[in-house]
Design an enzyme around this catalytic site. Structure first.
Site, mmCIF file in Angstrom:
data_model
loop_
_atom_site.group_PDB
_atom_site.id
_atom_site.type_symbol
_atom_site.label_atom_id
_atom_site.label_comp_id
_atom_site.label_asym_id
_atom_site.label_seq_id
_atom_site.Cartn_x
_atom_site.Cartn_y
_atom_site.Cartn_z
ATOM 1 N N GLU A 50 69.554 48.083 73.410
ATOM 2 C CA GLU A 50 70.660 48.450 72.534
ATOM 3 C C GLU A 50 71.943 47.849 73.085
ATOM 4 O OE1 GLU A 50 69.902 52.179 70.080
ATOM 5 O OE2 GLU A 50 70.655 52.856 72.005
ATOM 6 N N HIS A 100 70.784 56.184 77.593
ATOM 7 C CA HIS A 100 71.485 55.759 76.376
ATOM 8 C C HIS A 100 72.904 55.304 76.735
ATOM 9 C CE1 HIS A 100 73.558 55.925 72.519
ATOM 10 N NE2 HIS A 100 72.368 55.742 71.980
ATOM 11 N N SER A 120 73.193 49.884 65.090
ATOM 12 C CA SER A 120 73.565 49.607 63.692
ATOM 13 C C SER A 120 72.396 49.106 62.847
ATOM 14 C CB SER A 120 74.731 48.604 63.625
ATOM 15 O OG SER A 120 75.902 49.196 64.130
ATOM 16 N N GLY A 128 76.889 52.392 66.846
ATOM 17 C CA GLY A 128 77.836 53.299 66.209
ATOM 18 C C GLY A 128 78.648 52.645 65.107
HETATM 19 P P1 PGA Z 1 73.534 53.545 65.412
HETATM 20 O O1 PGA Z 1 73.144 54.221 66.785
HETATM 21 O O2 PGA Z 1 72.269 53.150 64.712
HETATM 22 O O3 PGA Z 1 74.302 54.579 64.672
HETATM 23 O O4 PGA Z 1 74.367 52.326 65.761
HETATM 24 C C1 PGA Z 1 72.163 53.630 67.566
HETATM 25 C C2 PGA Z 1 71.990 54.375 68.852
HETATM 26 O O5 PGA Z 1 72.967 54.851 69.439
HETATM 27 O O6 PGA Z 1 70.858 54.476 69.324
#
Ligand code: PGA
Length: 285
Positions: free
Chosen positions: A190, A118, A236, A196
């Site tokens: 991602e 991640h 997001s 975030g």
């Molecule tokens: P988020 O996080 O949907 O809050 O942007 C995604 C993630 O970190 O996998």
């Protein structure tokens, strides 16, 4: 005309042809006590009853919540419906690695899934591609499903090296992985800049620009079998934008953070994603 409209036909053709399952899940990050995690699963259970089996669901709580999550999953009759994942694992069977957790420690309590690579582990804790090259095969060989995350930073994107960055991450992490382990592998794309509260959701064209080369790299390494590795989008994701991603060719699901930390949000995004795929392909996952 949006990208979705422009090449929607081509994208949806593949969706309809393959009738591929939708993967959907959330990572709690450093949120949720054992009690809160157990409550989440208990509240999720009646909602999962309304979701067909072919939708693959997963929840990734913190380490301390894993036993509670496994117990709540069993108690709520969700064992075959929801994979419970850890947020990290060490590559060694055991040893002098203070603060780390081994694959056997996870499998011994019934964990069936692990998230690796991640962006927050890479960015805040110095997780390297080389470490992932050991962790991914160790977890797969022990029978765990692995969600391997890859993604470029804003700077890498600005320099135009997003696709090669994620391909490098993928190739190193999967270097020692053999084709027989592929049915347990999922890849999460991602983009770091999309994750975030401060993140910007990717546009469908950003996703396509990267996942098409990612899929090609999987094919180069694994041949035809590389075509069946699910690729999930994360960053997001919300009810309003999830349809843009799940209708893209090459996207097999969603990896959701804060929008799915409460059961109502989890259900809202899942339902919006299922509806978008249904509208796009003529069937509803
Ligand atoms: P988020 O996080 O949907 O809050 O942007 C995604 C993630 O970190 O996998």
């Amino acid at each position: 005309m949006s990208v979705r409209d422009r090449d929607g036909g081509r994208r949806l053709q593949r969706l309809a042809r393959d009738n591929r399952p939708l993967h959907f899940g959330t990572n709690f990050k450093m949120h949720q006590t054992p009690e809160e995690t157990a409550r989440f699963l208990a509240e999720l259970a009646p909602r999962v009853d309304r979701v067909p089996d072919r939708v693959r669901l997963f929840v990734i709580p913190p380490f301390t919540s894993l036993p509670a999550a496994i117990a709540a999953r069993e108690h709520s009759g969700l064992t075959s419906r929801v994979w419970i994942g850890a947020q990290n694992v060490h590559w060694a069977t055991e040893g002098a690695y203070t603060g780390e957790i081994s694959v056997r420690m996870l499998t011994s309590i019934g964990v069936d899934f692990v998230l690796l690579g991640h962006a927050e582990r890479r960015g805040h804790f110095g997780e390297t591609d080389q470490a992932l090259a050991k962790k991914v095969p160790a977890a797969l060989d022990a029978g765990l499903r692995v969600l391997l995350c890859v993604g470029e930073t804003a700077e890498e994107k600005a320099f135009g090296v997003g696709p090669e960055t994620v391909i490098r991450q993928l190739k190193i992490a999967l270097h020692a992985v053999t084709t027989d382990a592929l049915p347990r592998l999922l890849v999460g794309y991602e983009p770091v800049w999309s994750i975030g509260a401060g993140g910007t959701p990717a546009r469908p064209e950003d996703v396509m620009e990267t996942v098409v080369p990612l899929r090609r790299a999987l094919g180069e390494q694994f041949g035809e079998a590389g075509g069946s590795v699910p690729i999930l989008y994360g960053g997001s994701v919300a009810p309003e934008n999830c349809g843009d991603f799940v209708t893209l060719e090459e996207i097999d699901g969603l990896f959701v953070g804060r929008a799915a930390w409460q059961v109502e949000g989890f259900e809202r995004v899942l339902e919006a994603a299922r509806a978008a795929r249904g509208e796009a392909s003529g069937y509803r996952d």
